[in-house]
Design an enzyme around this catalytic site. Sequence first.
Site, short mmCIF file in Angstrom:
data_model
loop_
_atom_site.label_atom_id
_atom_site.label_comp_id
_atom_site.label_asym_id
_atom_site.label_seq_id
_atom_site.Cartn_x
_atom_site.Cartn_y
_atom_site.Cartn_z
N PRO A 1 0.78 -1.24 0.00
CA PRO A 1 0.00 0.00 0.00
C PRO A 1 0.81 1.28 0.00
O PRO A 1 0.26 2.36 -0.19
CB PRO A 1 -0.80 -0.11 1.29
CG PRO A 1 0.03 -0.96 2.17
CD PRO A 1 0.76 -1.92 1.30
N ASP B 1 2.57 1.39 -11.76
CA ASP B 1 1.35 2.18 -11.73
C ASP B 1 1.48 3.43 -10.89
O ASP B 1 2.43 3.59 -10.13
CB ASP B 1 0.24 1.34 -11.06
CG ASP B 1 -0.39 0.38 -12.02
OD1 ASP B 1 -0.33 0.64 -13.23
OD2 ASP B 1 -0.96 -0.61 -11.55
N LYS C 1 0.70 7.39 -15.76
CA LYS C 1 0.30 8.57 -16.52
C LYS C 1 1.13 8.62 -17.79
O LYS C 1 2.27 8.19 -17.82
CB LYS C 1 0.49 9.84 -15.70
CG LYS C 1 1.89 10.03 -15.13
CD LYS C 1 1.95 11.34 -14.43
CE LYS C 1 3.29 11.71 -13.88
NZ LYS C 1 3.90 10.97 -12.84
N GLY D 1 0.23 -1.47 -7.15
CA GLY D 1 -0.09 -1.09 -5.78
C GLY D 1 -0.86 -2.19 -5.07
O GLY D 1 -1.66 -2.91 -5.69
N GLY D 2 -0.61 -2.36 -3.77
CA GLY D 2 -1.35 -3.35 -2.97
C GLY D 2 -1.10 -4.76 -3.45
O GLY D 2 0.04 -5.15 -3.69
N ASP D 3 -2.17 -5.52 -3.61
CA ASP D 3 -2.07 -6.88 -4.15
C ASP D 3 -2.56 -6.84 -5.60
O ASP D 3 -3.61 -6.26 -5.88
CB ASP D 3 -2.94 -7.84 -3.33
CG ASP D 3 -2.83 -9.26 -3.88
OD1 ASP D 3 -2.02 -10.02 -3.34
OD2 ASP D 3 -3.54 -9.57 -4.87
N THR E 1 -2.53 -5.97 0.62
CA THR E 1 -3.54 -5.10 0.03
C THR E 1 -3.86 -3.90 0.91
O THR E 1 -3.87 -4.00 2.14
CB THR E 1 -4.84 -5.89 -0.28
OG1 THR E 1 -5.80 -4.96 -0.80
CG2 THR E 1 -5.44 -6.55 0.95
N MET F 1 -11.66 2.37 -4.21
CA MET F 1 -12.07 3.24 -5.32
C MET F 1 -13.45 3.85 -5.08
O MET F 1 -14.24 4.00 -6.00
CB MET F 1 -12.09 2.44 -6.64
CG MET F 1 -10.71 1.93 -7.02
SD MET F 1 -10.73 1.00 -8.55
CE MET F 1 -11.27 -0.59 -7.99
N1 SAH Z 1 -4.59 -3.62 -5.79
C1 SAH Z 1 -4.77 -2.54 -4.86
C2 SAH Z 1 -6.09 -1.82 -5.10
C3 SAH Z 1 -6.16 -1.12 -6.42
S1 SAH Z 1 -7.64 -0.24 -6.62
C4 SAH Z 1 -4.68 -3.07 -3.43
O1 SAH Z 1 -4.67 -4.28 -3.22
O2 SAH Z 1 -4.54 -2.26 -2.52
C5 SAH Z 1 -7.17 1.36 -6.09
C6 SAH Z 1 -7.80 1.66 -4.75
O3 SAH Z 1 -7.05 1.09 -3.71
C7 SAH Z 1 -7.85 3.13 -4.41
O4 SAH Z 1 -8.93 3.78 -5.01
C8 SAH Z 1 -8.02 3.07 -2.92
O5 SAH Z 1 -9.34 2.77 -2.58
C9 SAH Z 1 -7.16 1.87 -2.56
N2 SAH Z 1 -5.82 2.25 -2.12
C10 SAH Z 1 -4.64 1.93 -2.69
N3 SAH Z 1 -3.62 2.39 -1.96
C11 SAH Z 1 -4.15 3.01 -0.90
C12 SAH Z 1 -3.61 3.67 0.23
N4 SAH Z 1 -2.30 3.80 0.41
N5 SAH Z 1 -4.47 4.18 1.14
C13 SAH Z 1 -5.79 4.06 0.99
N6 SAH Z 1 -6.36 3.44 -0.05
C14 SAH Z 1 -5.55 2.92 -0.99
#
Ligand code: SAH
Length: 499
Positions: free
Chosen positions: A12, A35, A57, A88-90, A118, A171
């Site tokens: 994250p 990303d 972008k 980002g995240g998973d 995530t 999102m």
């Molecule tokens: N694959 C990612 C999610 C992608 S969708 C995951 O597992 O985290 C993108 C959404 O993830 C954003 O709109 C937001 O809701 C959330 N997100 C990603 N990073 C974040 C962060 N650092 N803090 C809060 N929400 C986050």
Amino acid sequence: MPGKVTLVGAGPGDPGLLTLRGLEVLSQAEVVVYDRLVSPAVLALIPPTARRIDVGKNAGRHPVPQHEINKILLQEAQAGRNVVRLKGGDPFVFGRGGEELEELAAGDVAFSEVPGVTSAIAAAAYGGIPATHRDYASSLHIITGHAREGALLEIDFEALVRAKGTLIFLMGVTALPQITAGLLAAGMNPATPAAMVENGTLPTQRRCVATLGTLAERAAEMKIGSPSIIIVGGVCALGSRLCWFEAQPLHGRRVLVTRPKDRAGTLLSKFRAMGAEAVEFPCIETQPIHPCPAMEQALGRISHCEWLVFTSGAGVEAFWTCLRAMGQDARALSGIKLAAIGPATAKSLEAHGLTADLVPETYDAAHLGEALAATASGKILLLRAEDASQALPAALEKAGILYEDIPVYRTVYHHPDSPSIREKLEAGYFDYVTFTSASTVKGLLSAIGPGPDLTHFTGLCIGPQTAAEAEKHGITVKTAPQATIDALVNLAVKMDEKV
Ligand code: SAH
């Protein structure tokens, strides 16, 4: 070797939440496609040799369309490269990771996946909200709050309300009013605890804690933006008690850490451990003077010396290299006393099996000089920087002690990321800039060039000489009471306590 693509979850934002496997794969990457949501601190872990492709972008402000990304991945791998696709995240939690792998499978390209932490769970956790808790929730639902172009949200609110679990929306910032209204219309109690965590796990993290009935209004007041997660459920009530991340002493503070290029970032990790956003600026490099006839001569007659004096680790390394190059080892120092200006320099000696006989109580040149003057009776050899200060020789001279001052290394200045650092300094982005020697002050100034306004931050200085150098350039300074890294970090913590 045929190319391949590894899909890697970057976590994250906090670089500490990248997995070990993720880091291993990243360090071997030849091409990294990333990303918008991958944090700068994680991007900093990409090896300098890897080519970076930012698909968050393009020329406009719009992200590169998915079919283009798929094409880039295919082409790079088919050209035989080791590609890391960083997300980002998973990658498989609303990350379209599955779609990308389908394309690669269809293109007959080798691939694998490294799961990530995530944001759905981690941003909540850093906001002090456990995703589940036996008293509040026995199920967890992760929902997208993003509607496909022009369409309404496809969320079965009745089913979610019936499930009585913790609801986490990703999102969902734009659709927040529709989401809360949908849950209320489906019969959820407006007093249900609800929260948002913006920029979760990042130094800029903010939390908005409310109820289902008030969340949309409260978030609008606080101008909560993207990326944020929305959490609905009893667990949100724990947020105010369990909130540990924002309670860290330096949360929200931004620190620029200037340092020599070859020195490990201990200061950086200490500031991060206190919750600050710490940016590294390796603006100087020490280079041993080689060959160094003055030192060779002095070492050739080393038995005439009573003391060898070191004021930095760089001095110790230059000395050791020279001694070894002369075909000698530690036995040449038999009977000779060793002085170090402070614990870090003493540690550098220790690394060569040498123990400092003297470390002054206050770690600066003047006190080192006084301490030597009080005990020395024979000749002293100073092995220091080319542009070292006069405080130490002055103290020895005053006491009438014989010494030889030999420059054994020099400082050269580097200019990495200078324009962006200069811009940030001028915009008042940093609260603090750390200086661990007068040469780091010179390094910063030489890197960013003449003329910037240096009044927006406080310079945290390791000692009086460093502070004097910073003050010369109009920087407001605070000086550590002790010349140690911990004292420097503490200085920032103490300043925050006062406000
Ligand atoms: N694959 C990612 C999610 C992608 S969708 C995951 O597992 O985290 C993108 C959404 O993830 C954003 O709109 C937001 O809701 C959330 N997100 C990603 N990073 C974040 C962060 N650092 N803090 C809060 N929400 C986050």
